[in-house]
Enzyme design. Sequence first.
Site, PDB file in Angstrom:
ATOM      1  N   HIS A   1       0.861  -1.191   0.000  1.00  0.00           N
ATOM      2  CA  HIS A   1       0.000   0.000   0.000  1.00  0.00           C
ATOM      3  C   HIS A   1       0.901   1.247   0.000  1.00  0.00           C
ATOM      4  O   HIS A   1       1.975   1.249   0.614  1.00  0.00           O
ATOM      5  CB  HIS A   1      -0.901  -0.008   1.246  1.00  0.00           C
TER       6      HIS A   1
ATOM      7  N   GLU B   1      -3.973   2.075  -7.295  1.00  0.00           N
ATOM      8  CA  GLU B   1      -4.368   3.158  -6.392  1.00  0.00           C
ATOM      9  C   GLU B   1      -3.480   4.381  -6.635  1.00  0.00           C
ATOM     10  O   GLU B   1      -2.377   4.463  -6.068  1.00  0.00           O
ATOM     11  CB  GLU B   1      -4.203   2.717  -4.928  1.00  0.00           C
TER      12      GLU B   1
HETATM   13  C1  PEP Z   1      -7.144   3.230   0.890  1.00  0.00           C
HETATM   14  O1  PEP Z   1      -7.047   3.482   2.088  1.00  0.00           O
HETATM   15  O2  PEP Z   1      -6.548   2.278   0.358  1.00  0.00           O
HETATM   16  C2  PEP Z   1      -8.027   4.099   0.082  1.00  0.00           C
HETATM   17  C3  PEP Z   1      -8.159   3.862  -1.209  1.00  0.00           C
HETATM   18  O3  PEP Z   1      -8.651   5.089   0.758  1.00  0.00           O
HETATM   19  P1  PEP Z   1      -9.892   6.027   0.252  1.00  0.00           P
HETATM   20  O4  PEP Z   1     -10.904   5.105  -0.356  1.00  0.00           O
HETATM   21  O5  PEP Z   1     -10.372   6.693   1.495  1.00  0.00           O
HETATM   22  O6  PEP Z   1      -9.325   6.959  -0.758  1.00  0.00           O
END
Ligand code: PEP
Length: 251
Positions: A93, A165
């Site tokens: 992450h 992400e």
């Molecule tokens: C995460 O914590 O991996 C995330 C994507 O957070 P959010 O959905 O709050 O952007």
Amino acid sequence: MRKPLIAGNWNMHKTVAEAIEACRILETLVQDDQVETVICAPFTCLSALAALGMKKVKIAAQNMFYEEQGAYTGEISPVMLRDVGCDYVIIGHSERREYFGETDETVNKKVHTALKFDIKPIVCVGESLEQRKNGQTESLVTSQVEQAFSGVDEADAQKIVVAYEPIWAIGTGETASAEEANRVIKIIRATLKNLYSEEVAANIRIQYGGSVKLENIKELMEQSDIDGALVGGASLNPETFASMINYKSLK
Ligand code: PEP
């Protein structure tokens, strides 16, 4: 056919009692068995959640160490995660990369040991705002994926879930548009095709994460290559998160 996987990443939130309450509500409200539902809970909640014996919700850790045991004060091993009944673990992450020294090399080591103990990795990749502005998105995510999958054979590769992400979209309320998320996810799938084959790449699930909420999940899930979501903030409320998992019923 890839079964969508929607995972809630609770980050550093919830006591054991709060976690149990949230999962009980989720078990009642989640309708769609065509969507795999996963809760990525803090380590302290995992055994209590496993003891609930949930049928619709699987549990995941948010991190682990790559060694099986030893003098690594404060770390948690894949053996321990398997022992408490974890099916998945988030690896790499961006918060781990930014604050806790996670690198592409440690991500790859963790991927290998997780798979050895039959825990499916959810590998996070994604660019910062600066990297995006410098036109580095494609090369960065390609390199992160290549390094994460290094030395992983075809059969194991298909157990891995990739979460795209973009760092600038995490916890900021700013989401990549559904089309843009799909575009980058297609690049990730093309990378997997180069590493393995078209067939293997077609079997690997790739999620989008970054400010996914009730208002945008349906549009994201309707994209050709988006196979699920990694949801942070919006997964903390179990009623909201259940509605997101049941996204097909949303207008
Ligand atoms: C995460 O914590 O991996 C995330 C994507 O957070 P959010 O959905 O709050 O952007």
